[in-house]
Scaffold this active site. Sequence first.
Site, mmCIF file in Angstrom:
data_model
loop_
_atom_site.group_PDB
_atom_site.id
_atom_site.type_symbol
_atom_site.label_atom_id
_atom_site.label_comp_id
_atom_site.label_asym_id
_atom_site.label_seq_id
_atom_site.Cartn_x
_atom_site.Cartn_y
_atom_site.Cartn_z
ATOM 1 C CD GLN A 259 -2.675 -1.164 -0.309
ATOM 2 O OE1 GLN A 259 -3.355 -0.243 -0.747
ATOM 3 N NE2 GLN A 259 -2.438 -2.270 -1.035
ATOM 4 C CG HIS A 262 -1.603 2.389 -3.987
ATOM 5 N ND1 HIS A 262 -1.979 2.285 -5.289
ATOM 6 C CD2 HIS A 262 -2.070 1.269 -3.383
ATOM 7 C CE1 HIS A 262 -2.641 1.144 -5.475
ATOM 8 N NE2 HIS A 262 -2.707 0.512 -4.333
ATOM 9 C CD GLU A 327 -8.187 1.918 0.639
ATOM 10 O OE1 GLU A 327 -7.011 2.267 0.906
ATOM 11 O OE2 GLU A 327 -8.651 1.945 -0.510
ATOM 12 C CG HIS A 328 -6.790 -2.206 1.964
ATOM 13 N ND1 HIS A 328 -6.207 -1.080 1.429
ATOM 14 C CD2 HIS A 328 -7.564 -2.732 0.977
ATOM 15 C CE1 HIS A 328 -6.621 -0.922 0.172
ATOM 16 N NE2 HIS A 328 -7.441 -1.910 -0.127
ATOM 17 C CG ASP A 361 -5.416 -3.977 -4.130
ATOM 18 O OD1 ASP A 361 -6.373 -3.516 -3.484
ATOM 19 O OD2 ASP A 361 -4.221 -3.731 -3.861
ATOM 20 C CG HIS A 420 -50.244 17.111 6.428
ATOM 21 N ND1 HIS A 420 -49.872 18.327 5.902
ATOM 22 C CD2 HIS A 420 -49.198 16.262 6.174
ATOM 23 C CE1 HIS A 420 -48.651 18.219 5.367
ATOM 24 N NE2 HIS A 420 -48.227 16.973 5.520
#
Lengths: 432, 432
Positions: A259, A262, A327-328, A361, A420
């Site tokens: 990761q 990235h 995230e992961h 992924d 109403h």
Amino acid sequence: MRTVTLTKETTKDILENLLKRSPNQYGSYETAVREILAKIQEEGDGALFAYTKKFDRAEITEQNVRVTDEEIREAYETVDPALVDVIRKSLVNIRNYHEKQKQNSWFTSSEDGTMLGQKVTPLEKVGVYVPGGKAVYPSSVLMNIVPAKVAGVDRIIMTTPPGPDGKVNPSTLVAANEAGADEIYKAGGAQAIGALAYGTQSIPKVDKIVGPGNIFVALAKKAVYGHVSIDSIAGPSEILVLADDSANPRFVAADLLSQAEHDELASAILITTSRELAEKVSCEVDEFVKRLSRKEIIQKSLDQFGYILLAETMDQAVEAANAIASEHMEIVTRNPFEVMMKVRNAGAIFIGEYSSEPLGDYFAGPNHVLPTNGTAKFFSPLSVDDFIKKSSIVYYSREALKKIHKDVEQFAASEQLTAHANSIAVRFEGEE
Amino acid sequence: MRTVTLTKETTKDILENLLKRSPNQYGSYETAVREILAKIQEEGDGALFAYTKKFDRAEITEQNVRVTDEEIREAYETVDPALVDVIRKSLVNIRNYHEKQKQNSWFTSSEDGTMLGQKVTPLEKVGVYVPGGKAVYPSSVLMNIVPAKVAGVDRIIMTTPPGPDGKVNPSTLVAANEAGADEIYKAGGAQAIGALAYGTQSIPKVDKIVGPGNIFVALAKKAVYGHVSIDSIAGPSEILVLADDSANPRFVAADLLSQAEHDELASAILITTSRELAEKVSCEVDEFVKRLSRKEIIQKSLDQFGYILLAETMDQAVEAANAIASEHMEIVTRNPFEVMMKVRNAGAIFIGEYSSEPLGDYFAGPNHVLPTNGTAKFFSPLSVDDFIKKSSIVYYSREALKKIHKDVEQFAASEQLTAHANSIAVRFEGEE
């Protein structure tokens, strides 16, 4: 990577540091993005093509803005057939997983004549944004298109920036075609988001826009939210590994780096109850970095947002992991399923030492578009849910309404909403 | 109400006119809202109490910002016990309906050692905004709290503006207590949204903010989106009635007026295949308006955003209704269930002549928080889904990974992500 002892204070500091990566902090680009969006809304194609010329240095017109079948055929000629095979295998897994997410319409009825229900309808038109430039990710094309396709969306409209030659990356095109994009347009950046949100002469207005992008794309998506729907705003990638002394340090190090590569803003965190593992992982990381192609990015990411955190107990480790909401998450412990049960906040959870994050992924099937930056506390992975919407259904017979009409009238009257109350009362006027 | 013949052109004009009501058009308040949010984020309680003094003319401090059990007891003494009874009956229906929306975690496994799944977790802390002032809607309190409660949210934190006496409306308190709010704070406007999004010394930071409010509240929710989650941004109320010559014009007129009374920006539309019905409804509307308490609001709403549209066929009527994507839709035709099947876009659909829309506002069970302003094309009613989030689960055994590891490595390599490829390869190094 810093090694830090896990406490309430260190957790707080880490959370603050990680939030620095948030797109919410980039307000300075907002004015530029709003100007682009306003121009697209007013001028349509003219503005779109002018921005494409300016930012992508490509000459795009009404004639060549839409990718043709011929261009798709050409793309297949340049992409490695072995990659096409892998894409097809991966697609089978991705489709199978997402098929399980489909929700049905339902209703309940009672014999006195009431029927209540929930109707599920796919969105009609969805825009999928695919980034261009150097980083081309066909896997991301699959992950954004397949759930829309499985949901039953009528028109999946993809946009991606052209290169200066006016062409789109061939693996992007192959992935889009394999996944089932219906139309592909050459447009990128905030101007593409504007085109999808407002429509231009060439590009249809959609109901929802999904897909990753740079800060301009993220801010543009945020700005058009409400006018159309969007997926959650993606931030830099993250991995958090929960490990005890049973973990293989070499595997853990390799996964952290997957990761970190990235993005300089990516974050890789190990939380472990084992000081020995912490030390070994630290060494393995240093070894690996030397021979990886993206070592400069990795080093910056690790220096800024990489942590090895020492926890007293696995419960303390899980508590910090829930606060970070990565995230992961990988769980590499003796009893990983038991640890998983205590995890509240994570986009995707990888269990055991052979469930390496990159498996998710590319191949396993679950979506790799996941909530980042702590938003796993309230956002979910991209899924079929993102491409459907629901309508409530109410049916009452005369008898059923008659039984309870006084209650409804009283509730409405208590809110001073006489029209109403009247709408119910009028149905029984003169009866009592 | 104007009577207009339905064509592509008139539909387009009507859509443009209706969109004028969108909160997206109120950019001029954004600066003020951002300033308020920034102050709350920096200064916390101090700024919150200062704004409460300024906007609500109430002296609120750390000592009295949270509503006490004593204040709730006092509220029960002033609210009509008959209303409390109706609230309780209504709650039974609302809970029953929302219970059906609950989603389960699931997994699939195969004998070669893969397990994939989706874990459902409730949000931990949710903020519910309840407007104050003259328009007090206990029904709205129920509709916002119940789905969170059914989802299993740990802490439901409500905020509502105090009156100048520092007290909160008693029916709001009773409704909140009956529905199950865990904590109630005296704060309103953009400052309350800021407090819930960032946390102050007194008010906890939440994961998601729901609930209606004025333009300041709507803009503040939009501004904090991404930092926390929000429900969809509510616009003025809408009703669209699809009717043929079998409909009772008096009932249709009464139902149109029930939404028009909400707001000068509310919209009431009848689409019918019957010119006779159109004329009769128009007369009935004029009759009713005279004797309704909110006639000035109703008249403005009808003048600006009320339409009677004449369609050639029911299919043409449905097509226009799908383009308008109304918050509430009533189907009053000979074969209402068949017409419903053709409806793609509507927040809630009321079927048949006794399913008057206010039945859904108060009593039937489905949520009355619905997508407005055309957003029913992509947003859903507020539901249990809003208070949960999902995590993907991936488990692969050594054998299962070994079978496909070359595919994953190749896919990663094609994206030039060598650390991704390495994280898979390292698990089988030296084996081949």
